[in-house]
Design a protein around this motif. Sequence first.
Motif, PDB file in Angstrom:
ATOM      1  N   GLN A  12       0.834  -1.194   0.000  1.00 23.61           N
ATOM      2  CA  GLN A  12       0.000   0.000   0.000  1.00 23.61           C
ATOM      3  C   GLN A  12       0.874   1.250   0.000  1.00 23.61           C
ATOM      4  O   GLN A  12       1.978   1.259   0.539  1.00 23.61           O
ATOM      5  CB  GLN A  12      -0.944   0.009   1.206  1.00 23.61           C
ATOM      6  N   GLU A  17      -3.043   6.132   0.870  1.00 20.06           N
ATOM      7  CA  GLU A  17      -3.937   5.530   1.865  1.00 20.06           C
ATOM      8  C   GLU A  17      -4.323   6.518   2.962  1.00 20.06           C
ATOM      9  O   GLU A  17      -5.468   6.511   3.430  1.00 20.06           O
ATOM     10  CB  GLU A  17      -3.306   4.278   2.476  1.00 20.06           C
ATOM     11  N   ALA A  20      -6.923   8.779   1.417  1.00 21.95           N
ATOM     12  CA  ALA A  20      -8.180   8.036   1.263  1.00 21.95           C
ATOM     13  C   ALA A  20      -8.874   7.860   2.618  1.00 21.95           C
ATOM     14  O   ALA A  20     -10.104   8.005   2.717  1.00 21.95           O
ATOM     15  CB  ALA A  20      -7.921   6.681   0.617  1.00 21.95           C
ATOM     16  N   PHE A  21      -8.105   7.555   3.656  1.00 21.88           N
ATOM     17  CA  PHE A  21      -8.687   7.395   4.988  1.00 21.88           C
ATOM     18  C   PHE A  21      -9.290   8.713   5.457  1.00 21.88           C
ATOM     19  O   PHE A  21     -10.395   8.753   6.000  1.00 21.88           O
ATOM     20  CB  PHE A  21      -7.633   6.902   5.983  1.00 21.88           C
ATOM     21  N   SER A  22      -8.568   9.805   5.254  1.00 27.46           N
ATOM     22  CA  SER A  22      -9.066  11.120   5.654  1.00 27.46           C
ATOM     23  C   SER A  22     -10.390  11.435   4.982  1.00 27.46           C
ATOM     24  O   SER A  22     -11.326  11.916   5.624  1.00 27.46           O
ATOM     25  CB  SER A  22      -8.044  12.210   5.303  1.00 27.46           C
ATOM     26  N   LYS A  23     -10.472  11.145   3.691  1.00 25.65           N
ATOM     27  CA  LYS A  23     -11.713  11.398   2.948  1.00 25.65           C
ATOM     28  C   LYS A  23     -12.826  10.469   3.407  1.00 25.65           C
ATOM     29  O   LYS A  23     -13.961  10.896   3.609  1.00 25.65           O
ATOM     30  CB  LYS A  23     -11.466  11.253   1.448  1.00 25.65           C
ATOM     31  N   SER A  24     -12.521   9.187   3.596  1.00 21.48           N
ATOM     32  CA  SER A  24     -13.564   8.223   3.974  1.00 21.48           C
ATOM     33  C   SER A  24     -14.141   8.519   5.353  1.00 21.48           C
ATOM     34  O   SER A  24     -15.317   8.246   5.611  1.00 21.48           O
ATOM     35  CB  SER A  24     -13.026   6.789   3.927  1.00 21.48           C
ATOM     36  N   GLN A  25     -13.336   9.083   6.238  1.00 13.99           N
ATOM     37  CA  GLN A  25     -13.790   9.408   7.589  1.00 13.99           C
ATOM     38  C   GLN A  25     -14.328  10.841   7.697  1.00 13.99           C
ATOM     39  O   GLN A  25     -14.808  11.237   8.751  1.00 13.99           O
ATOM     40  CB  GLN A  25     -12.649   9.220   8.596  1.00 13.99           C
ATOM     41  N   GLY A  26     -14.205  11.588   6.611  1.00 18.25           N
ATOM     42  CA  GLY A  26     -14.637  12.983   6.635  1.00 18.25           C
ATOM     43  C   GLY A  26     -13.847  13.829   7.615  1.00 18.25           C
ATOM     44  O   GLY A  26     -14.380  14.758   8.211  1.00 18.25           O
ATOM     45  N   ALA A  70      -9.911  16.142   4.841  1.00 26.50           N
ATOM     46  CA  ALA A  70     -10.492  15.618   3.607  1.00 26.50           C
ATOM     47  C   ALA A  70     -10.022  16.437   2.402  1.00 26.50           C
ATOM     48  O   ALA A  70     -10.027  15.956   1.277  1.00 26.50           O
ATOM     49  CB  ALA A  70     -12.017  15.613   3.697  1.00 26.50           C
TER      50      ALA A  70
END
Length: 134
Positions: A12, A17, A20-26, A70
């Motif tokens: 990874q 990553e 992406a994590f920052s965006k997925s968790q808002g 995000a």
Amino acid sequence: MKTFAIRLLPGQDLKVELLAFSKSQGLQAACILTCVGSLTKTALRMAGRDFIRTWEEKMEILSLSGTLSAEGVHLHLGIANGEGQAFGGHLVEGCLVYTTAEIVLGELEDVKFLRVVDPATGYKELEIGKRFGE
């Protein structure tokens, strides 16, 4: 502060990553609390330089610090090779996990991090705002 613990797996990309994590968790305002792990490939933009230096060897992650939201991330990475030589710089895409990257993030719940172009630097720099109505 709300905390998150994540583990990245072999292959990874560290920056991809984390974004992406920052965006997925808002995430609106977060920071790296700690990170340990190893990389098989490392890419850093060196201080005061416009080029990216890459290493295609196993490196230990000594440190990772910076801010996340995000809207974007600003991260610096410290690494060491098998002889213990240390290097550091601005994290860019292309840092691939070797065995693991164990990361703990902290989210600041009363502020919001924005990335806006600063006319003085020409870069998207951190602007800190307050969260309202949440």
